[in-house]
Design a protein around this motif. Sequence first.
Motif, mmCIF file in Angstrom:
data_model
loop_
_atom_site.group_PDB
_atom_site.id
_atom_site.type_symbol
_atom_site.label_atom_id
_atom_site.label_comp_id
_atom_site.label_asym_id
_atom_site.label_seq_id
_atom_site.Cartn_x
_atom_site.Cartn_y
_atom_site.Cartn_z
ATOM 1 N N ALA A 281 0.768 -1.251 -0.047
ATOM 2 C CA ALA A 281 -0.162 -0.142 -0.063
ATOM 3 C C ALA A 281 0.871 1.116 -0.054
ATOM 4 O O ALA A 281 0.679 2.021 -0.788
ATOM 5 N N CYS A 282 2.063 1.199 0.592
ATOM 6 C CA CYS A 282 2.873 2.435 0.749
ATOM 7 C C CYS A 282 3.549 2.572 -0.516
ATOM 8 O O CYS A 282 3.735 3.841 -0.894
ATOM 9 N N PHE A 283 4.178 1.493 -1.120
ATOM 10 C CA PHE A 283 4.683 1.636 -2.334
ATOM 11 C C PHE A 283 3.843 2.100 -3.300
ATOM 12 O O PHE A 283 4.155 3.264 -4.276
ATOM 13 N N CYS A 284 2.699 1.886 -3.412
ATOM 14 C CA CYS A 284 1.474 2.526 -4.299
ATOM 15 C C CYS A 284 1.224 3.904 -4.060
ATOM 16 O O CYS A 284 1.396 4.566 -4.982
ATOM 17 N N PHE A 285 1.340 4.221 -2.768
ATOM 18 C CA PHE A 285 1.172 5.605 -2.330
ATOM 19 C C PHE A 285 2.307 6.835 -2.786
ATOM 20 O O PHE A 285 2.218 7.578 -3.403
ATOM 21 N N VAL A 286 3.704 6.141 -2.307
ATOM 22 C CA VAL A 286 4.530 6.800 -2.789
ATOM 23 C C VAL A 286 4.916 6.942 -4.229
ATOM 24 O O VAL A 286 5.460 8.085 -4.713
ATOM 25 N N HIS A 287 4.787 5.801 -4.860
ATOM 26 C CA HIS A 287 5.008 5.854 -6.223
ATOM 27 C C HIS A 287 3.710 7.048 -7.121
ATOM 28 O O HIS A 287 4.224 7.677 -8.018
ATOM 29 N N LYS A 288 2.534 7.002 -6.335
ATOM 30 C CA LYS A 288 1.626 7.935 -6.904
ATOM 31 C C LYS A 288 2.056 9.352 -6.789
ATOM 32 O O LYS A 288 1.849 10.142 -7.404
ATOM 33 N N ILE A 289 2.306 9.799 -5.527
ATOM 34 C CA ILE A 289 2.639 11.080 -5.143
ATOM 35 C C ILE A 289 3.887 11.615 -5.913
ATOM 36 O O ILE A 289 3.774 12.888 -6.283
ATOM 37 N N TYR A 290 4.771 10.970 -5.999
ATOM 38 C CA TYR A 290 5.939 11.321 -6.806
ATOM 39 C C TYR A 290 5.829 11.298 -8.411
ATOM 40 O O TYR A 290 6.586 11.784 -9.088
ATOM 41 N N SER A 291 4.935 10.459 -8.655
ATOM 42 C CA SER A 291 4.642 10.659 -10.130
ATOM 43 C C SER A 291 3.994 11.996 -10.704
ATOM 44 O O SER A 291 3.654 12.465 -11.612
ATOM 45 N N SER A 292 3.270 12.685 -9.452
ATOM 46 C CA SER A 292 2.332 14.070 -9.718
ATOM 47 C C SER A 292 3.284 15.146 -9.670
ATOM 48 O O SER A 292 2.775 16.301 -9.882
ATOM 49 N N ILE A 293 4.745 15.296 -9.432
ATOM 50 C CA ILE A 293 5.321 16.458 -9.335
ATOM 51 C C ILE A 293 6.325 16.506 -10.488
ATOM 52 O O ILE A 293 6.653 15.544 -11.056
ATOM 53 N N LYS A 294 6.656 17.644 -10.998
ATOM 54 C CA LYS A 294 7.700 17.785 -11.993
ATOM 55 C C LYS A 294 9.062 18.133 -11.592
ATOM 56 O O LYS A 294 9.176 18.773 -10.737
ATOM 57 N N VAL A 295 9.774 16.903 -12.411
ATOM 58 C CA VAL A 295 11.289 17.023 -11.717
ATOM 59 C C VAL A 295 12.030 17.233 -13.197
ATOM 60 O O VAL A 295 11.811 16.456 -14.076
#
Length: 623
Positions: free
Chosen positions: A608-622
Amino acid sequence: MVHGLFIITYLTLAFGFYLPGTAKDYLDGDFIPMDVNVLTSINTHLPYEYYSLPFPRPPGYPKSVLKEDSENLGEILMGDRIRKSPYREVQMGVDFNCKTAGDPVKMDDGKRREFEEKIKEEYSIHLILDGLPVSVQNLETNSFSIGFPIGSREGGQDILFNHLAFTIKYHLTTTPVGNEMKEVKRIVAFVVKPMSVEHKIANGKVESCVEQFDPSTASAVTTAADLIAFTYSVKWEQSADKWATRWDPYLNVSDSDIHWFSIVNSLMIVLFLTGMVAVIMMRTLRKDITKYNNTLEDAEELQEETGWKLVHSEVFRPPVHCSLLATYTGTGAQLIGMTITVLVWACLGFLSPANRGSLFTAVLLCFVFLGIYGGFVSAKLMKMWNRPSWRTTLMTATLVPGEIFLLFFLINLFVWSQKSSAAVPFGTFVALIALWFCISAPLVFLGSILGYKRKPIALPVRTNQVPRYLPEQQWYMRAPFTIMMGGILPFGAVFIELFFILTSIWLNRYYYVFGFLLIVFVILVVTCAEITIVMIYFQLCSEDYNWWWRSFLTSGSSGLYLFVYSIFYFFTSSFKMKKFVSVLMFFGYMGIISYIFFVMTGTIGFIACFCFVHKIYSSIKVD
């Protein structure tokens, strides 16, 4: 959400029936074999074969008492050893007041000690007729207890229950035989009233066992007697209960209100956590992501930014001991799949108590055949970390099963020293090892092959070659505190239902409320996922990017609380375990259960945490 869960609960309870098996029809005068299972006691949990005590033995013993059908794997692991009983003259519809179960037993000091020891430890006898276990009915509460005691201690003397008054109920029905409908009888209840009777014995014959025999007028027999005759009576009664519902008295849930309270208690925890996650996801995170993306081009403003966004170049750095983490996660995925499969099949009625040992067998086989799933998950993680290794696959196939097998084997050595039927035979160990290395392990390797052939999971951000400085953490954000706090709520969501499960295991009672259990499991999954997401979010906000193991241990720590609760249960329950081997069995098996719970809940939190972390860092521009 609440309405939906209640609807699901009602549906699972509606479908949580049992398949009673195939009905056997009898005609008047048909002989019905009565079998006997092991002697059990909640004070020792060391079952013994019925004929380990000097009960009457049929001619040709021991071959004459062996069953044609051997026990299945689940029955053997549970310690069941079913034999033919000495109560052999049971005929459909034929009542009698007294018959002997073999020749009278000539007592000596050794036999007296054996009976007295088992009476002191409150051992019970378990007979089986037409697949139904014998029960003793409590007329005041209209409840049934499985089995009946060997005897009792009264006035400093050991009373032996040597006369069994059986009441067998049948349901009259019709069944097609050729072109005709024939009236047949089906057994729907098997009740006994154990009594102590001092018979008159002369020249090896029981003179008092006649048709006019009235056990209520006879005096009780003690183990001090020189000769003891074992007798029985049979009374048949017609019943309106149908054969398909004959297990209902054994499985009757008289405390369903407590189960509902458990569900409501767990739902409150879930609602609380869901509200926190909703606030994080819908308000805080959205605001952070928008602000970060808008200020990405302003270097000065970005440098002043703090929190989870600044560790984007470190958050997917492979963890230390990544092979071990992948191993635990793969095995945990295997356990989760096993649990879901078994619960669904149980709710559909396929693991009926009429099929003895079916639940234990299903658990074992599901774990074995889901090895392909465990290998696949561990391989996907190792490939994502760019650390493919067949060593990890071997660990997935052997580490957790091997640890459990080793502890089980050591406990079995102590049980074997007590000559208990709970000691697993050598042949069964060979069968377990064959299942492990000939089926489960190859399936784990097959799953790993499939996992390594798939494309790796795409990570949304790159990882720097040089690790970022990790700032000093406040005491309440350090690993020991957050991990221990994280396990409280998942355990709190299930501890009420856990009491009933432990009672079923250690007090020899049937547990068949799988509808409730399925809902509690769903709540457990949601609770583990949400508490881990919340705790890891706060950790990332404090710029601590070592979240991989923390996510696993946060929800997995509920296994530690489970073991602590088992200690509390041991000292507060109604059983009186004093033998070293019995205490070792209790804490050894509870240790195994807690370890399995740790691996399973830890995996839920990690995924669950991996999905959460993957999702939030997919939403920022880097850049």
